[in-house]
Motif scaffolding. Sequence first.
Motif, PDB file in Angstrom:
ATOM      1  N   SER A 132       0.729  -0.918   0.301  1.00  0.00           N
ATOM      2  CA  SER A 132       0.253   0.052  -0.098  1.00  0.00           C
ATOM      3  C   SER A 132       0.622   1.245  -0.213  1.00  0.00           C
ATOM      4  CB  SER A 132      -0.923  -0.100   1.510  1.00  0.00           C
ATOM      5  OG  SER A 132       0.168   0.152   2.449  1.00  0.00           O
ATOM      6  N   LYS A 133      -0.169   2.436  -0.175  1.00  0.00           N
ATOM      7  CA  LYS A 133       0.742   3.416  -0.349  1.00  0.00           C
ATOM      8  C   LYS A 133       1.916   3.832   1.037  1.00  0.00           C
ATOM      9  CE  LYS A 133       0.620   8.379  -1.581  1.00  0.00           C
ATOM     10  NZ  LYS A 133      -0.343   9.439  -1.729  1.00  0.00           N
ATOM     11  N   GLU A 134       1.067   3.711   2.059  1.00  0.00           N
ATOM     12  CA  GLU A 134       0.769   4.474   3.436  1.00  0.00           C
ATOM     13  C   GLU A 134       2.810   3.190   3.919  1.00  0.00           C
ATOM     14  OE1 GLU A 134      -1.690   2.881   2.829  1.00  0.00           O
ATOM     15  OE2 GLU A 134      -2.561   5.166   3.094  1.00  0.00           O
ATOM     16  N   ARG A 135       2.391   1.905   3.372  1.00  0.00           N
ATOM     17  CA  ARG A 135       3.703   1.117   3.916  1.00  0.00           C
ATOM     18  C   ARG A 135       4.972   1.386   2.707  1.00  0.00           C
ATOM     19  NH1 ARG A 135       3.766  -6.015   3.255  1.00  0.00           N
ATOM     20  NH2 ARG A 135       6.056  -6.258   4.846  1.00  0.00           N
ATOM     21  N   ALA A 136       4.058   1.581   1.625  1.00  0.00           N
ATOM     22  CA  ALA A 136       6.157   2.255   0.977  1.00  0.00           C
ATOM     23  C   ALA A 136       6.004   3.376   1.556  1.00  0.00           C
ATOM     24  CB  ALA A 136       5.226   2.104  -0.410  1.00  0.00           C
ATOM     25  N   GLN A 137       5.552   4.860   1.772  1.00  0.00           N
ATOM     26  CA  GLN A 137       5.811   5.144   2.799  1.00  0.00           C
ATOM     27  C   GLN A 137       6.848   5.216   3.953  1.00  0.00           C
ATOM     28  OE1 GLN A 137       3.082   7.745   3.202  1.00  0.00           O
ATOM     29  NE2 GLN A 137       2.685   8.852   1.206  1.00  0.00           N
ATOM     30  N   ASN A 138       6.309   4.171   4.731  1.00  0.00           N
ATOM     31  CA  ASN A 138       7.277   3.672   5.771  1.00  0.00           C
ATOM     32  C   ASN A 138       8.331   2.962   5.723  1.00  0.00           C
ATOM     33  OD1 ASN A 138       4.798   4.780   7.626  1.00  0.00           O
ATOM     34  ND2 ASN A 138       4.011   2.775   7.304  1.00  0.00           N
ATOM     35  N   LEU A 139       8.556   2.249   4.511  1.00  0.00           N
ATOM     36  CA  LEU A 139       9.674   1.021   4.322  1.00  0.00           C
ATOM     37  C   LEU A 139      10.962   2.506   3.082  1.00  0.00           C
ATOM     38  CD1 LEU A 139       8.277  -1.846   2.233  1.00  0.00           C
ATOM     39  CD2 LEU A 139       9.361  -1.718   4.801  1.00  0.00           C
ATOM     40  N   GLU A 140       9.778   3.622   2.715  1.00  0.00           N
ATOM     41  CA  GLU A 140      10.782   4.789   2.034  1.00  0.00           C
ATOM     42  C   GLU A 140      12.006   5.330   3.784  1.00  0.00           C
ATOM     43  OE1 GLU A 140      11.361   8.466  -0.697  1.00  0.00           O
ATOM     44  OE2 GLU A 140       9.856   7.356   0.086  1.00  0.00           O
ATOM     45  N   ALA A 141      10.893   5.905   4.713  1.00  0.00           N
ATOM     46  CA  ALA A 141      11.520   6.213   5.957  1.00  0.00           C
ATOM     47  C   ALA A 141      12.560   5.539   6.047  1.00  0.00           C
ATOM     48  CB  ALA A 141      10.445   6.195   6.501  1.00  0.00           C
ATOM     49  N   ILE A 142      12.336   3.637   6.304  1.00  0.00           N
ATOM     50  CA  ILE A 142      13.243   3.435   7.167  1.00  0.00           C
ATOM     51  C   ILE A 142      15.437   3.259   6.987  1.00  0.00           C
ATOM     52  CG2 ILE A 142      13.302   1.129   8.099  1.00  0.00           C
ATOM     53  CD1 ILE A 142      10.820   0.573   8.401  1.00  0.00           C
ATOM     54  N   SER A 143      14.559   3.309   5.576  1.00  0.00           N
ATOM     55  CA  SER A 143      15.801   2.593   4.670  1.00  0.00           C
ATOM     56  C   SER A 143      16.487   4.072   4.645  1.00  0.00           C
ATOM     57  CB  SER A 143      15.233   2.897   2.798  1.00  0.00           C
ATOM     58  OG  SER A 143      14.357   1.896   2.229  1.00  0.00           O
ATOM     59  N   ARG A 144      15.518   5.424   4.588  1.00  0.00           N
ATOM     60  CA  ARG A 144      16.571   6.827   4.836  1.00  0.00           C
ATOM     61  C   ARG A 144      17.488   7.064   6.319  1.00  0.00           C
ATOM     62  NH1 ARG A 144      12.435  11.213   2.004  1.00  0.00           N
ATOM     63  NH2 ARG A 144      12.191  10.584   0.003  1.00  0.00           N
ATOM     64  N   LEU A 145      16.165   6.366   6.673  1.00  0.00           N
ATOM     65  CA  LEU A 145      16.796   6.228   8.645  1.00  0.00           C
ATOM     66  C   LEU A 145      18.704   5.188   8.336  1.00  0.00           C
ATOM     67  CD1 LEU A 145      16.910   7.083  11.476  1.00  0.00           C
ATOM     68  CD2 LEU A 145      15.567   5.177  11.925  1.00  0.00           C
ATOM     69  N   CYS A 146      17.982   3.740   8.040  1.00  0.00           N
ATOM     70  CA  CYS A 146      19.397   3.038   8.378  1.00  0.00           C
ATOM     71  C   CYS A 146      20.113   3.851   6.700  1.00  0.00           C
ATOM     72  CB  CYS A 146      18.748   1.944   6.931  1.00  0.00           C
ATOM     73  SG  CYS A 146      17.987   0.706   8.360  1.00  0.00           S
ATOM     74  N   GLU A 147      20.307   4.387   5.553  1.00  0.00           N
ATOM     75  CA  GLU A 147      21.041   5.120   4.673  1.00  0.00           C
ATOM     76  C   GLU A 147      21.819   6.419   5.431  1.00  0.00           C
ATOM     77  OE1 GLU A 147      21.330   7.003   0.759  1.00  0.00           O
ATOM     78  OE2 GLU A 147      19.529   6.780   1.050  1.00  0.00           O
ATOM     79  N   ASP A 148      21.620   7.209   6.076  1.00  0.00           N
ATOM     80  CA  ASP A 148      21.905   7.855   7.455  1.00  0.00           C
ATOM     81  C   ASP A 148      22.494   7.202   8.315  1.00  0.00           C
ATOM     82  OD1 ASP A 148      20.769  10.557   5.800  1.00  0.00           O
ATOM     83  OD2 ASP A 148      19.401   9.783   7.201  1.00  0.00           O
ATOM     84  N   LYS A 149      22.302   6.613   8.843  1.00  0.00           N
ATOM     85  CA  LYS A 149      23.141   5.659   9.840  1.00  0.00           C
ATOM     86  C   LYS A 149      24.459   5.231   9.071  1.00  0.00           C
ATOM     87  CE  LYS A 149      19.420   4.595  13.651  1.00  0.00           C
ATOM     88  NZ  LYS A 149      19.301   3.076  14.077  1.00  0.00           N
ATOM     89  N   TYR A 150      24.513   4.470   8.346  1.00  0.00           N
ATOM     90  CA  TYR A 150      25.512   3.608   7.205  1.00  0.00           C
ATOM     91  C   TYR A 150      26.834   4.764   6.892  1.00  0.00           C
ATOM     92  CZ  TYR A 150      27.896   1.946   3.895  1.00  0.00           C
ATOM     93  OH  TYR A 150      28.955   0.965   2.786  1.00  0.00           O
ATOM     94  N   LYS A 151      25.743   6.567   7.037  1.00  0.00           N
ATOM     95  CA  LYS A 151      27.281   7.932   6.183  1.00  0.00           C
ATOM     96  C   LYS A 151      27.435   7.851   7.815  1.00  0.00           C
ATOM     97  CE  LYS A 151      23.801   8.994   2.268  1.00  0.00           C
ATOM     98  NZ  LYS A 151      23.225   9.365   1.542  1.00  0.00           N
ATOM     99  N   ASP A 152      27.141   7.914   8.289  1.00  0.00           N
ATOM    100  CA  ASP A 152      27.901   8.658  10.039  1.00  0.00           C
ATOM    101  C   ASP A 152      28.667   7.860   9.884  1.00  0.00           C
ATOM    102  OD1 ASP A 152      25.746   9.947   9.793  1.00  0.00           O
ATOM    103  OD2 ASP A 152      24.529   9.763  12.007  1.00  0.00           O
ATOM    104  N   LEU A 153      28.380   6.153  10.075  1.00  0.00           N
ATOM    105  CA  LEU A 153      29.553   5.122  10.440  1.00  0.00           C
ATOM    106  C   LEU A 153      30.574   5.822   9.360  1.00  0.00           C
ATOM    107  CD1 LEU A 153      27.049   1.741  10.752  1.00  0.00           C
ATOM    108  CD2 LEU A 153      28.628   3.061  12.752  1.00  0.00           C
ATOM    109  N   CYS A 154      29.927   5.504   7.928  1.00  0.00           N
ATOM    110  CA  CYS A 154      31.686   5.296   6.932  1.00  0.00           C
ATOM    111  C   CYS A 154      32.173   6.879   7.429  1.00  0.00           C
ATOM    112  CB  CYS A 154      30.515   5.517   5.942  1.00  0.00           C
ATOM    113  SG  CYS A 154      30.233   4.186   5.220  1.00  0.00           S
ATOM    114  N   ARG A 155      31.566   8.249   7.676  1.00  0.00           N
ATOM    115  CA  ARG A 155      31.578   9.652   7.572  1.00  0.00           C
ATOM    116  C   ARG A 155      33.399   9.372   9.419  1.00  0.00           C
ATOM    117  NH1 ARG A 155      27.070  11.798   7.932  1.00  0.00           N
ATOM    118  NH2 ARG A 155      27.015  12.883   5.414  1.00  0.00           N
ATOM    119  N   ALA A 156      32.994   8.225   9.870  1.00  0.00           N
ATOM    120  CA  ALA A 156      33.369   7.897  10.954  1.00  0.00           C
ATOM    121  C   ALA A 156      34.922   7.249  11.105  1.00  0.00           C
ATOM    122  CB  ALA A 156      32.470   7.582  12.512  1.00  0.00           C
TER     123      ALA A 156
END
Length: 363
Positions: free
Chosen positions: A317-341
């Motif tokens: 559904s559209k709502e679940r797709a938005q939730n998955l996208e939000a979770i993906s962005r959160l994981c991507e931000d954490k990955y970028k922070d780990l790469c910078r560190a």
Amino acid sequence: MGNTLTCCVSPNASPKLGRRSGSAEPDYESEVYEAAAGDAVAVAPAPAAPEPAEIDFGAGEGHHLQHISDREMPEDLALESNPSDHPRASTIFLSKSQTDVREKRKSNHLNHVSPGQLTKKYSSCSTIFLDDSTVSQPNLRTTIKCVTLAIYYHIKNRDANRSLDIFDERSHPLTREKVPEEYFKHDPEHKFIYRFVRTLFSAAQLTAECAIVTLVYLERLLTYAEIDICPTNWKRIVLGAILLASKVWDDQAVWNVDYCQILKDITVEDMNEMERHFLELLQFNINVPASVYAKYYFDLRSLADDNHLNFLFAPLSKERAQNLEAISRLCEDKYKDLCRAAMRRSFSADNFIGIQRSNAILS
């Protein structure tokens, strides 16, 4: 690395190999080195040690220093390693289930049995079907079904009836009622194992991740202690694995006395003794790497697919797709922070190799 020659060349310098010498399994690698050393002494005299100035690792083509990770885990050893410790070794339950799966397919082919109505839903260009189980958040009900099915295949296709007294239900019964001897002569059905595990997980409010870790500890125990799970010991082995997994995985662990309230006739002293023996047989190795956990999760999904235990699929559904996208962005931000560190800590050549990623498009 400092002393590169000693760390990467000497077979006795690896701390992991030193720890393996005290395990229950024989150290075949050390025996190979000793045999090779003995042959070298018997065949030819040892050459004279060269002067330190004559050693040149960069000029000769025959000198090849292995990385320390390759030195500690040779390829031939990794294939025979315990699957609960190493992600490249195949799980035991999946290999034991393949015998029954092949027999079912062969029987259906010879008897011309049709697969029947397809119940599994497949995605199309206009609709995407997803289940509610992921490696980070598995579905509890389906995961317990898969784990108990893996235990069922362990019991059914066991090699022998090797056991220990601490896990024998005849010596340490879980109920005061007299259990008939015929009970221990027949393999339990899958639904009976599922009912036992589901009762414990429901009463103790355990998570699906704990069920996967339970299976990891169970296979580690069978490998380390060289025993089999059979009708006389499966309940106590599963109970001990659940007890240990709940304490390691969950932040608010269930106490042993709480299991005594679920299983009314068992005592705290018996639970403590079984837990102590379980840990000793595991050699206090309760570590579950993320790669091993992921391997067991996906092998359980393969087991479910082979035995037609389909996960509950629903259209995206559209709502679940938005939730998955939000979770993906959160994981991507954490990955970028780990790469910078990591870049700030070290300027290794590995960090200059970028990882190419493509963004998913959800419409």
